[in-house]
Design a protein around this motif. Sequence first.
Motif, PDB file in Angstrom:
ATOM      1  N   TRP A  35      -9.730  -7.437   5.634  1.00 50.99           N
ATOM      2  CA  TRP A  35      -8.422  -7.177   6.231  1.00 50.99           C
ATOM      3  C   TRP A  35      -8.348  -7.820   7.607  1.00 50.99           C
ATOM      4  O   TRP A  35      -9.338  -7.887   8.317  1.00 50.99           O
ATOM      5  N   GLU A  54     -12.543   5.060   0.555  1.00 47.53           N
ATOM      6  CA  GLU A  54     -12.616   5.463   1.967  1.00 47.53           C
ATOM      7  C   GLU A  54     -12.979   6.925   2.148  1.00 47.53           C
ATOM      8  O   GLU A  54     -12.701   7.507   3.201  1.00 47.53           O
ATOM      9  N   PRO A  88     -10.688  -3.042   7.748  1.00 52.48           N
ATOM     10  CA  PRO A  88     -10.233  -3.487   9.069  1.00 52.48           C
ATOM     11  C   PRO A  88     -11.291  -3.394  10.170  1.00 52.48           C
ATOM     12  O   PRO A  88     -12.233  -2.611  10.080  1.00 52.48           O
ATOM     13  N   GLN A 105      -8.749   1.421  -2.802  1.00 57.29           N
ATOM     14  CA  GLN A 105      -9.436   1.565  -1.517  1.00 57.29           C
ATOM     15  C   GLN A 105     -10.425   2.722  -1.594  1.00 57.29           C
ATOM     16  O   GLN A 105     -10.049   3.851  -1.930  1.00 57.29           O
ATOM     17  N   ARG A 141       0.854  -1.189   0.000  1.00 62.50           N
ATOM     18  CA  ARG A 141       0.000   0.000   0.000  1.00 62.50           C
ATOM     19  C   ARG A 141       0.884   1.232   0.000  1.00 62.50           C
ATOM     20  O   ARG A 141       1.676   1.442   0.926  1.00 62.50           O
ATOM     21  N   GLY A 185     -12.614   1.059   3.199  1.00 57.16           N
ATOM     22  CA  GLY A 185     -11.767   1.542   4.302  1.00 57.16           C
ATOM     23  C   GLY A 185     -12.614   2.255   5.340  1.00 57.16           C
ATOM     24  O   GLY A 185     -12.805   3.466   5.274  1.00 57.16           O
ATOM     25  N   PRO A 186     -13.140   1.512   6.317  1.00 59.07           N
ATOM     26  CA  PRO A 186     -14.141   2.090   7.220  1.00 59.07           C
ATOM     27  C   PRO A 186     -13.628   3.230   8.094  1.00 59.07           C
ATOM     28  O   PRO A 186     -14.377   4.178   8.366  1.00 59.07           O
ATOM     29  N   ALA A 187     -12.381   3.196   8.540  1.00 57.73           N
ATOM     30  CA  ALA A 187     -11.927   4.242   9.469  1.00 57.73           C
ATOM     31  C   ALA A 187     -11.900   5.590   8.766  1.00 57.73           C
ATOM     32  O   ALA A 187     -12.544   6.557   9.212  1.00 57.73           O
ATOM     33  N   ASP A 188     -11.218   5.663   7.644  1.00 62.88           N
ATOM     34  CA  ASP A 188     -11.203   6.927   6.916  1.00 62.88           C
ATOM     35  C   ASP A 188     -12.595   7.301   6.418  1.00 62.88           C
ATOM     36  O   ASP A 188     -12.942   8.475   6.361  1.00 62.88           O
TER      37      ASP A 188
HETATM   38  C1  GLV Z   1      -8.370   1.644   6.196  1.00 64.25           C
HETATM   39  O1  GLV Z   1      -7.481   2.131   5.577  1.00 64.25           O
HETATM   40  C2  GLV Z   1      -9.389   2.428   6.820  1.00 64.25           C
HETATM   41  O2  GLV Z   1      -9.286   3.661   6.741  1.00 64.25           O
HETATM   42  O3  GLV Z   1     -10.306   1.837   7.399  1.00 64.25           O
END
Ligand code: GLV
Length: 317
Positions: A234, A135, A208, A133, A69, A159-162
């Motif tokens: 992930w 996100e 993730p 990705q 990445r 990409g759930p966090a971003d």
């Molecule tokens: C992964 O990169 C996220 O942002 O969940």
Amino acid sequence: MAELRSRRSNLAVPGSNPRFLEKAKGLPADQVFLDLEDSCAPLAKPGARKNIVAALNEGGWGDKIRTVRVNDWTTQWTYTDVIEVVGGAGAELDAIMLPKVADAGQVQALDMLLTQLEKANGLEVGRIGIEAQIETAQGLINVNQIAFASPRIETIIYGPADFMASINMKSLVVGALHPDYPGDPFHYILMQILMAARARGVQAIDGPFLQVRDVPAFEEVARRSAMLGFDGKWVLHPGQIDAANEIYAPSQEDYDHAELILDAYDWATSEAGGKKGSAMLGDEMIDEASRKMALVIAGKGRAAAMQRTSSFTPPEG
Ligand code: GLV
Ligand code: MG
């Protein structure tokens, strides 16, 4: 689908940590991605590029899919990430993962850079894939064009966090259900990504889950996207790998049943079987649509090297 390589578990490995890079080689994940983006501090990125090139060239990855990445195109790092990694270890690399993809142009820019690097380094043009990705809100509204932006695209990844940050979502529990919301707050996003991936014929990968010690919670989240049709997820911790490998493969029972449907339908449509378009398999009526559904399950099982535990016997008379 049957020819796709299995990506049930995709292990995140920070490029700045040589010990983790070494350890990842022996873990049973289908895929690894060696990270230069958010798990590497800015000051550690130059060293991480070198660690990653060395780890890829050393080998020992078995038949894992090896992805790196890179940083996203809005930073100052992307082009150096790609040039150093592909220039240094292009022959040992399967794909580049591009984070925070905003539109098709960003995929095309990476595609062009990869083509030049493949030519300059004596590699077959097109051998390095791209994993995109999604996100951000912008990425999601452009996901259909992103999926079709390059023949190199192999996966569309959530990409759930971003993403949660991008849409100002209130919860901080990444990827998890929330008591204040009666349904699955991520269903819409997952479905958009899945539709784009399926329309393009590539894999859809869930992102993730950050509560790495809570494996039952990981399993709950993974089952949701696996149920929809996602191909893998992930994993951030060795403890999540077995769960992902199990959840994104069909159960033994479903796999056996899918192979039986394929054989039974083959038989029914054959001369010997009476050239029938639909047939009974036990109490179940099967036809061409059943065959298509069975092919998906059988394809995932075969990609995961599952073995049949039953076989088809044509009915008597
Ligand atoms: C992964 O990169 C996220 O942002 O969940
Ligand atoms: Mg991210």
